[in-house]
Design a protein around this motif. Structure first.
Motif, PDB file in Angstrom:
ATOM      1  N   PRO A  67      79.350  63.332  29.673  1.00 15.04           N
ATOM      2  CA  PRO A  67      78.238  64.157  30.130  1.00 15.04           C
ATOM      3  C   PRO A  67      77.170  63.309  30.821  1.00 15.04           C
ATOM      4  O   PRO A  67      76.887  62.200  30.396  1.00 15.04           O
ATOM      5  N   GLY A  68      76.613  63.832  31.878  1.00 16.80           N
ATOM      6  CA  GLY A  68      75.493  63.163  32.528  1.00 16.80           C
ATOM      7  C   GLY A  68      75.869  62.129  33.557  1.00 16.80           C
ATOM      8  O   GLY A  68      74.972  61.552  34.166  1.00 16.80           O
ATOM      9  N   ALA A  69      77.164  61.844  33.745  1.00 17.91           N
ATOM     10  CA  ALA A  69      77.530  60.864  34.780  1.00 17.91           C
ATOM     11  C   ALA A  69      77.085  61.406  36.130  1.00 17.91           C
ATOM     12  O   ALA A  69      77.245  62.581  36.427  1.00 17.91           O
ATOM     13  N   ARG A  70      76.503  60.529  36.933  1.00 19.92           N
ATOM     14  CA  ARG A  70      76.029  60.998  38.229  1.00 19.92           C
ATOM     15  C   ARG A  70      76.685  60.207  39.354  1.00 19.92           C
ATOM     16  O   ARG A  70      77.298  59.163  39.120  1.00 19.92           O
ATOM     17  N   ILE A  71      76.495  60.720  40.545  1.00 20.88           N
ATOM     18  CA  ILE A  71      77.088  60.133  41.742  1.00 20.88           C
ATOM     19  C   ILE A  71      75.990  59.398  42.511  1.00 20.88           C
ATOM     20  O   ILE A  71      74.906  59.928  42.705  1.00 20.88           O
ATOM     21  N   HIS A  72      76.286  58.194  42.946  1.00 17.73           N
ATOM     22  CA  HIS A  72      75.318  57.447  43.751  1.00 17.73           C
ATOM     23  C   HIS A  72      75.228  58.046  45.152  1.00 17.73           C
ATOM     24  O   HIS A  72      76.257  58.363  45.760  1.00 17.73           O
ATOM     25  N   GLN A  73      74.004  58.186  45.647  1.00 12.32           N
ATOM     26  CA  GLN A  73      73.795  58.709  47.008  1.00 12.32           C
ATOM     27  C   GLN A  73      73.704  57.529  47.970  1.00 12.32           C
ATOM     28  O   GLN A  73      72.692  56.842  48.015  1.00 12.32           O
ATOM     29  N   PHE A  74      74.774  57.290  48.710  1.00 13.94           N
ATOM     30  CA  PHE A  74      74.795  56.145  49.640  1.00 13.94           C
ATOM     31  C   PHE A  74      74.128  56.536  50.953  1.00 13.94           C
ATOM     32  O   PHE A  74      73.934  57.722  51.250  1.00 13.94           O
ATOM     33  N   ARG A  75      73.790  55.489  51.743  1.00 14.11           N
ATOM     34  CA  ARG A  75      73.182  55.744  53.050  1.00 14.11           C
ATOM     35  C   ARG A  75      74.188  56.462  53.949  1.00 14.11           C
ATOM     36  O   ARG A  75      75.339  56.001  54.073  1.00 14.11           O
ATOM     37  N   PRO A  76      73.805  57.568  54.576  1.00 15.96           N
ATOM     38  CA  PRO A  76      74.767  58.364  55.361  1.00 15.96           C
ATOM     39  C   PRO A  76      75.477  57.553  56.441  1.00 15.96           C
ATOM     40  O   PRO A  76      76.639  57.823  56.755  1.00 15.96           O
TER      41      PRO A  76
END
Ligand code: FES
Length: 164
Positions: free
Chosen positions: A2-11
C-alpha cells in the motif's frame, strides 16, 4: 504494497516509442520494496525497476556509460552506482552524479578526465584508439518508461518489439 508511488520524471526524458505504447504487467509491487532494484526482461529489452524515495522508476538496465547492468549495482536513495566503472547516476533527476573512472563526455558534451577512487594512484591513460574511444564516450541521461500500478502489479509501457 500500500502507498507505493510512481516517480514523475521530466517529460523530455520519456523513452522513445513509449508515448502511446500499451502497458504490460511486469512485477508484483510487493516484490520491489523501497530501496530495491530488479531487472525485468521483455524480448531483447532489459528494464531496471528501482524503488527510490521519490517513487518507482523504470529505465533501461544498461548503464548510460557503456551499458553494464545497473541492476547488479548499488542503490542509495535516488543514486545508483554502476558495478563497472563506478559512475553514479540519479534515477530521480536522470543526471549523472559522478562520472565513470574512465572519464569521457557528460550529457552536455563537456569532457571529464579519468579519476581514481580514494586511496588509489591516479590512472594513466596510454594514448591510442582505446583512449580516444573513452574520451569520446558520452554519458547520457536516463530515458524513462511510463509506470503505473494496477491491482498490486507494476505495469510498464514498453515500445513495440522490433521486427526480426
Ligand atoms: S559502464 Fe557504467 S560506469 Fe561505465
Amino acid at each position: 504494497m500500500p502507498g507505493a508511488r510512481i516517480h514523475q520524471f521530466r517529460p523530455q526524458l520519456l523513452a522513445p516509442g513509449t508515448r502511446d505504447a500499451p502497458f504490460s504487467p511486469v512485477l508484483p509491487v510487493g516484490e520491489l520494496p523501497p530501496g530495491s532494484m530488479r531487472r525485468v526482461t521483455d524480448g531483447d529489452l532489459d528494464v531496471l525497476l528501482a524503488h527510490t524515495p521519490e517513487g518507482i522508476v523504470a529505465v533501461d538496465d544498461r548503464c548510460p556509460h557503456m551499458s553494464a547492468p545497473l541492476s547488479i549495482g548499488t542503490l542509495e536513495g535516488c543514486e545508483v552506482q554502476c558495478p563497472l566503472h563506478e559512475g553514479r547516476f540519479d534515477l530521480c533527476s536522470g543526471d549523472p552524479v559522478r562520472m565513470p573512472t574512465t572519464g569521457g563526455l557528460d550529457p552536455d558534451g563537456v569532457y571529464h578526465a579519468t579519476w581514481s577512487p580514494a586511496g588509489l594512484p591516479p590512472k594513466t591513460d596510454p594514448p591510442g584508439l582505446k583512449a580516444e574511444a573513452r574520451r569520446l564516450t558520452r554519458v547520457r541521461r536516463f530515458r524513462y518508461y511510463p509506470v503505473r500500478i494496477v491491482d498490486g502489479t507494476i505495469e510498464v509501457a514498453l515500445p513495440a518489439d522490433l521486427e526480426p
